[in-house]
Design an enzyme around this catalytic site. Structure first.
Site, PDB file in Angstrom:
ATOM      1  N   GLU A 145     -24.749 -67.153  45.021  1.00 56.63           N
ATOM      2  CA  GLU A 145     -25.143 -68.355  44.282  1.00 56.63           C
ATOM      3  C   GLU A 145     -24.711 -68.230  42.817  1.00 56.63           C
ATOM      4  O   GLU A 145     -24.672 -67.146  42.262  1.00 56.63           O
ATOM      5  CB  GLU A 145     -26.675 -68.468  44.390  1.00 56.63           C
ATOM      6  CG  GLU A 145     -27.239 -69.739  43.876  1.00 56.63           C
ATOM      7  CD  GLU A 145     -26.567 -70.958  44.451  1.00 56.63           C
ATOM      8  OE1 GLU A 145     -26.731 -71.250  45.635  1.00 56.63           O
ATOM      9  OE2 GLU A 145     -25.842 -71.631  43.675  1.00 56.63           O
ATOM     10  N   PHE A 146     -24.394 -69.375  42.201  1.00 54.16           N
ATOM     11  CA  PHE A 146     -23.954 -69.344  40.789  1.00 54.16           C
ATOM     12  C   PHE A 146     -24.828 -70.190  39.878  1.00 54.16           C
ATOM     13  O   PHE A 146     -24.447 -70.492  38.749  1.00 54.16           O
ATOM     14  CB  PHE A 146     -22.490 -69.796  40.696  1.00 54.16           C
ATOM     15  CG  PHE A 146     -21.559 -68.892  41.462  1.00 54.16           C
ATOM     16  CD1 PHE A 146     -21.170 -67.671  40.931  1.00 54.16           C
ATOM     17  CD2 PHE A 146     -21.128 -69.227  42.726  1.00 54.16           C
ATOM     18  CE1 PHE A 146     -20.349 -66.804  41.644  1.00 54.16           C
ATOM     19  CE2 PHE A 146     -20.304 -68.378  43.456  1.00 54.16           C
ATOM     20  CZ  PHE A 146     -19.916 -67.169  42.914  1.00 54.16           C
ATOM     21  N   ARG A 148     -27.778 -71.411  37.327  1.00 58.49           N
ATOM     22  CA  ARG A 148     -28.404 -70.773  36.164  1.00 58.49           C
ATOM     23  C   ARG A 148     -29.869 -71.156  36.092  1.00 58.49           C
ATOM     24  O   ARG A 148     -30.230 -72.277  36.468  1.00 58.49           O
ATOM     25  CB  ARG A 148     -27.733 -71.260  34.862  1.00 58.49           C
ATOM     26  CG  ARG A 148     -26.312 -70.821  34.692  1.00 58.49           C
ATOM     27  CD  ARG A 148     -25.585 -71.725  33.720  1.00 58.49           C
ATOM     28  NE  ARG A 148     -25.547 -73.110  34.206  1.00 58.49           N
ATOM     29  CZ  ARG A 148     -25.113 -74.140  33.513  1.00 58.49           C
ATOM     30  NH1 ARG A 148     -24.680 -73.973  32.282  1.00 58.49           N
ATOM     31  NH2 ARG A 148     -25.103 -75.359  34.026  1.00 58.49           N
ATOM     32  N   LEU A 251     -19.374 -68.363  24.308  1.00 58.74           N
ATOM     33  CA  LEU A 251     -18.820 -67.802  23.073  1.00 58.74           C
ATOM     34  C   LEU A 251     -19.824 -67.899  21.933  1.00 58.74           C
ATOM     35  O   LEU A 251     -19.424 -67.849  20.777  1.00 58.74           O
ATOM     36  CB  LEU A 251     -17.529 -68.538  22.691  1.00 58.74           C
ATOM     37  CG  LEU A 251     -16.257 -68.183  23.452  1.00 58.74           C
ATOM     38  CD1 LEU A 251     -15.063 -68.914  22.858  1.00 58.74           C
ATOM     39  CD2 LEU A 251     -15.993 -66.684  23.453  1.00 58.74           C
ATOM     40  N   GLY A 258     -29.272 -61.477  28.251  1.00 61.07           N
ATOM     41  CA  GLY A 258     -30.467 -60.952  28.905  1.00 61.07           C
ATOM     42  C   GLY A 258     -30.669 -61.679  30.219  1.00 61.07           C
ATOM     43  O   GLY A 258     -29.726 -62.229  30.785  1.00 61.07           O
ATOM     44  N   CYS A 261     -30.091 -61.494  35.588  1.00 58.87           N
ATOM     45  CA  CYS A 261     -28.833 -61.392  36.341  1.00 58.87           C
ATOM     46  C   CYS A 261     -27.710 -60.667  35.610  1.00 58.87           C
ATOM     47  O   CYS A 261     -27.192 -59.676  36.132  1.00 58.87           O
ATOM     48  CB  CYS A 261     -28.360 -62.790  36.717  1.00 58.87           C
ATOM     49  SG  CYS A 261     -29.605 -63.675  37.643  1.00 58.87           S
ATOM     50  N   LYS A 264     -28.431 -56.933  34.933  1.00 58.59           N
ATOM     51  CA  LYS A 264     -28.616 -56.252  36.232  1.00 58.59           C
ATOM     52  C   LYS A 264     -27.281 -56.084  36.959  1.00 58.59           C
ATOM     53  O   LYS A 264     -26.953 -55.001  37.457  1.00 58.59           O
ATOM     54  CB  LYS A 264     -29.583 -57.095  37.079  1.00 58.59           C
ATOM     55  CG  LYS A 264     -29.648 -56.722  38.538  1.00 58.59           C
ATOM     56  CD  LYS A 264     -30.624 -57.612  39.288  1.00 58.59           C
ATOM     57  CE  LYS A 264     -30.027 -58.884  39.828  1.00 58.59           C
ATOM     58  NZ  LYS A 264     -29.280 -58.804  41.064  1.00 58.59           N
ATOM     59  N   LYS A 320     -33.905 -67.077  27.415  1.00 57.36           N
ATOM     60  CA  LYS A 320     -33.119 -68.222  26.916  1.00 57.36           C
ATOM     61  C   LYS A 320     -34.009 -69.447  26.998  1.00 57.36           C
ATOM     62  O   LYS A 320     -35.081 -69.382  27.617  1.00 57.36           O
ATOM     63  CB  LYS A 320     -31.826 -68.397  27.727  1.00 57.36           C
ATOM     64  CG  LYS A 320     -32.052 -68.798  29.170  1.00 57.36           C
ATOM     65  CD  LYS A 320     -30.730 -69.156  29.831  1.00 57.36           C
ATOM     66  CE  LYS A 320     -30.945 -69.681  31.227  1.00 57.36           C
ATOM     67  NZ  LYS A 320     -29.736 -70.054  31.900  1.00 57.36           N
ATOM     68  N   ARG A 327     -37.579 -61.589  31.784  1.00 60.90           N
ATOM     69  CA  ARG A 327     -36.924 -60.353  32.237  1.00 60.90           C
ATOM     70  C   ARG A 327     -35.732 -60.056  31.337  1.00 60.90           C
ATOM     71  O   ARG A 327     -34.933 -60.926  31.048  1.00 60.90           O
ATOM     72  CB  ARG A 327     -36.483 -60.501  33.699  1.00 60.90           C
ATOM     73  CG  ARG A 327     -37.660 -60.396  34.656  1.00 60.90           C
ATOM     74  CD  ARG A 327     -37.256 -60.663  36.068  1.00 60.90           C
ATOM     75  NE  ARG A 327     -36.975 -62.076  36.313  1.00 60.90           N
ATOM     76  CZ  ARG A 327     -36.558 -62.576  37.461  1.00 60.90           C
ATOM     77  NH1 ARG A 327     -36.338 -61.775  38.476  1.00 60.90           N
ATOM     78  NH2 ARG A 327     -36.336 -63.868  37.604  1.00 60.90           N
TER      79      ARG A 327
HETATM   80  C1  UGA Z   1     -26.347 -66.245  35.082  1.00 59.56           C
HETATM   81  C2  UGA Z   1     -25.030 -66.938  35.416  1.00 59.56           C
HETATM   82  O1  UGA Z   1     -24.653 -67.785  34.334  1.00 59.56           O
HETATM   83  C3  UGA Z   1     -25.151 -67.770  36.697  1.00 59.56           C
HETATM   84  O2  UGA Z   1     -23.883 -68.334  37.038  1.00 59.56           O
HETATM   85  C4  UGA Z   1     -25.629 -66.868  37.819  1.00 59.56           C
HETATM   86  O3  UGA Z   1     -25.829 -67.593  39.030  1.00 59.56           O
HETATM   87  C5  UGA Z   1     -26.942 -66.235  37.426  1.00 59.56           C
HETATM   88  O4  UGA Z   1     -26.761 -65.472  36.212  1.00 59.56           O
HETATM   89  C6  UGA Z   1     -27.364 -65.327  38.561  1.00 59.56           C
HETATM   90  O5  UGA Z   1     -26.632 -64.358  38.849  1.00 59.56           O
HETATM   91  O6  UGA Z   1     -28.341 -65.639  39.250  1.00 59.56           O
HETATM   92  P1  UGA Z   1     -28.650 -66.992  33.935  1.00 59.56           P
HETATM   93  O7  UGA Z   1     -29.135 -65.585  34.145  1.00 59.56           O
HETATM   94  O8  UGA Z   1     -29.554 -68.123  34.278  1.00 59.56           O
HETATM   95  O9  UGA Z   1     -27.306 -67.248  34.801  1.00 59.56           O
HETATM   96  O10 UGA Z   1     -28.286 -67.076  32.400  1.00 59.56           O
HETATM   97  P2  UGA Z   1     -27.075 -67.603  31.472  1.00 59.56           P
HETATM   98  O11 UGA Z   1     -27.288 -69.018  31.130  1.00 59.56           O
HETATM   99  O12 UGA Z   1     -25.764 -67.232  32.046  1.00 59.56           O
HETATM  100  O13 UGA Z   1     -27.348 -66.728  30.157  1.00 59.56           O
HETATM  101  C7  UGA Z   1     -27.374 -65.293  30.241  1.00 59.56           C
HETATM  102  C8  UGA Z   1     -27.608 -64.689  28.887  1.00 59.56           C
HETATM  103  O14 UGA Z   1     -26.471 -64.818  28.061  1.00 59.56           O
HETATM  104  C9  UGA Z   1     -28.772 -65.281  28.095  1.00 59.56           C
HETATM  105  O15 UGA Z   1     -29.504 -64.232  27.500  1.00 59.56           O
HETATM  106  C10 UGA Z   1     -28.093 -66.127  27.019  1.00 59.56           C
HETATM  107  O16 UGA Z   1     -28.872 -66.224  25.845  1.00 59.56           O
HETATM  108  C11 UGA Z   1     -26.835 -65.303  26.775  1.00 59.56           C
HETATM  109  N1  UGA Z   1     -25.705 -66.093  26.233  1.00 59.56           N
HETATM  110  C12 UGA Z   1     -25.137 -67.078  26.965  1.00 59.56           C
HETATM  111  C13 UGA Z   1     -25.206 -65.780  24.963  1.00 59.56           C
HETATM  112  O17 UGA Z   1     -25.705 -64.866  24.276  1.00 59.56           O
HETATM  113  N2  UGA Z   1     -24.142 -66.486  24.488  1.00 59.56           N
HETATM  114  C14 UGA Z   1     -23.562 -67.474  25.201  1.00 59.56           C
HETATM  115  O18 UGA Z   1     -22.582 -68.083  24.689  1.00 59.56           O
HETATM  116  C15 UGA Z   1     -24.052 -67.781  26.463  1.00 59.56           C
END
Ligand code: UGA
Length: 440
Positions: A145-146, A148, A251, A258, A261, A264, A320, A327
């Site tokens: 799954e992808f 968020r 970016l 954090g 996902c 981990k 976020k 987590r």
């Molecule tokens: C992420 C992936 O984006 C999903 O595609 C995937 O399905 C999911 O993991 C999973 O494996 O289940 P998610 O954990 O909900 O989704 O979070 P993201 O929105 O990707 O953000 C991850 C982290 O990166 C957050 O801490 C966010 O603050 C940080 N982030 C994101 C940044 O520091 N800069 C950015 O430009 C984007």
């Protein structure tokens, strides 16, 4: 169709609800009784935008059902989705024990009948193939799954790709047909269905998350250079994104990645590499950069704010915005370091206050607030850890008057350096060269 979802975490629940919304009848199974009772009553144990409204309307339509006993529903569904968690252990190895328990339960209840078992949980490459050899009666498909957190329903209804990873080439066309039937009312382009083998599907999932993590670590590394040289990180981010080969997603510099996902999966991939005698230099560096980025920020706070009985207010503890998931959240790591360094801490997050009260109930040095400005009162500095809209739109003058001294550490770049300085704040950001505020 009748579908069965095993595991009602964010992914399982969102996936099942979206299938139900598109006309399927969906049974959900989870061995957490409290969660099942909540769901039966139209409530979720986690915050996710739009999910409770959808849950309640589908319950009213009777197109979904929740149970803690797989036996009650197994015979109704030909297709079972496994969406249980696969956390990592202390060393970073992927832990598939919940997945194995779910499969044992399925195998026991199905006796001689065979099912199509779709593995959505994130697992190491080759896992689904091995499972198909062990539980021979069933057809296995890897379909990671992808979606968020924070936009799970939207992402589920508008997937950018659907992987159909077969364990046997001869099953591929049947599996494709099944997926097209399940998704027939989603109105999707046919190119998004990617037919592949299960091991490739599993590696695509890890690669996607590690790729996103890599972009974040790279921009964070550049933010350190910008901070030291005085270069403008916003312009750098903008100009990088104009290159269509790079694009502008993932970016934003900040406190690092954090959540449940990205960290981990990066750790699990490193350990998977080790298990096949491959040292994944890039993935290791992505993790190290992420660690350094947060530590650098914590050092800024500790260097600036003298410790003895100083109070620090933290805005945002979710990893976020639009989720209450803490987590691997930057805030929790910052809080733990500040507690060690003997600060007093005020916490506020729009969605996490209940969880925070439980976590810190025996720590008198931590106070949890249900109002952002109450949390600011008498604090010697504000630290922004999550970019909630409520903080982005906060009245800056009011922030200044509530604080003991106008010191702000902005871990998500939600405020503008020039404006903050004009208003008389001592303002520390990420990627912006610090200039002392001489008026203080
Ligand atoms: C992420 C992936 O984006 C999903 O595609 C995937 O399905 C999911 O993991 C999973 O494996 O289940 P998610 O954990 O909900 O989704 O979070 P993201 O929105 O990707 O953000 C991850 C982290 O990166 C957050 O801490 C966010 O603050 C940080 N982030 C994101 C940044 O520091 N800069 C950015 O430009 C984007």
């Amino acid at each position: 169709m009748n579908l069965c979802i095993i595991g009602t975490g964010n992914i399982g629940l969102a996936t099942g609800l979206c299938f139900a919304q598109k006309g399927h009848v969906v049974d959900f199974v989870d061995n957490d009784d409290a969660k099942i009772t909540l769901l039966q009553n139209g409530q979720t144990s986690h915050y996710e935008p739009k999910i409770e409204i959808l849950l309640q309307s589908l319950l009213a339509q009777k197109s979904i059902n929740f149970t803690n006993n797989i036996k009650n529903v197994i015979n109704k569904s030909e297709v079972l989705f496994i969406t249980v968690g696969t956390p990592i252990d202390n060393l970073g190895h992927s832990d598939t024990s919940s997945l194995i328990s779910a499969l044992e339960a399925i195998d026991k209840c199905t006796e001689s009948s065979s099912k199509t078992i779709i593995i959505k949980s994130t697992v190491n490459p080759n896992t689904t193939l091995q499972l198909s050899k062990k539980y021979k009666r069933h057809t296995f498909v890897s379909s990671p799954e992808f979606i968020r957190e924070g936009s799970a329903i939207k992402d589920c209804l508008n997937p950018d790709r659907i992987l159909i990873g077969s364990t046997n080439k001869s099953e591929s066309s049947n599996n494709l047909r099944l997926f097209k039937e399940m998704y027939q009312h989603f109105n999707l382009k046919k190119e998004i269905f990617v037919e592949t083998d299960s091991t490739t599907a599993e590696l695509i999932k890890y690669s996607s998350n590690v790729f996103l993590a890599a972009r974040i670590s790279l921009i964070n590394e550049f933010s350190v250079l910008a901070e030291k040289t005085g270069a403008d990180i916003d312009q750098l981010q903008f100009a990088l994104g104009l290159d269509p080969r790079i694009g502008n997603h993932y970016l934003s510099p900040g406190l690092g990645f954090g959540g449940s996902c990205l960290p981990k999966d990066a750790f699990a991939l490193v350990q998977f590499g080790n298990s096949i005698d491959e040292n994944l230099l890039m993935t290791n560096a992505i993790i190290q950069t992420n660690f350094n980025q947060l530590n650098r920020f914590i050092e800024k706070i500790i260097n600036k704010v003298e410790r003895s009985s100083k109070k620090i207010c933290i805005w945002g503890t979710a990893f976020k915005p639009n989720t209450d998931d803490m987590r691997d959240s930057a805030a929790l790591k910052i809080i733990s370091k500040l507690i060690q360094a003997k600060y007093k801490i005020h916490l506020y997050d729009p969605k996490c206050s209940h969880q925070l009260s439980l976590i810190f109930k025996n720590q008198p040095e931590v106070s949890v607030f249900t109002d952002a400005f109450e949390a600011l009162k008498n604090a010697d500095a504000l630290v922004v850890c999550t970019e909630w809209d409520e903080f982005i739109n906060a009245d800056l003058t009011k922030i200044k008057t509530h604080l003991n001294s106008p010191v702000v550490f902005d871990g998500r770049r939600i405020f503008k350096n020039n404006l903050m300085r004009q208003l008389g704040f001592d303002y520390y950001s990420i990627g912006t060269k610090y200039e002392p505020n001489n008026s203080l």
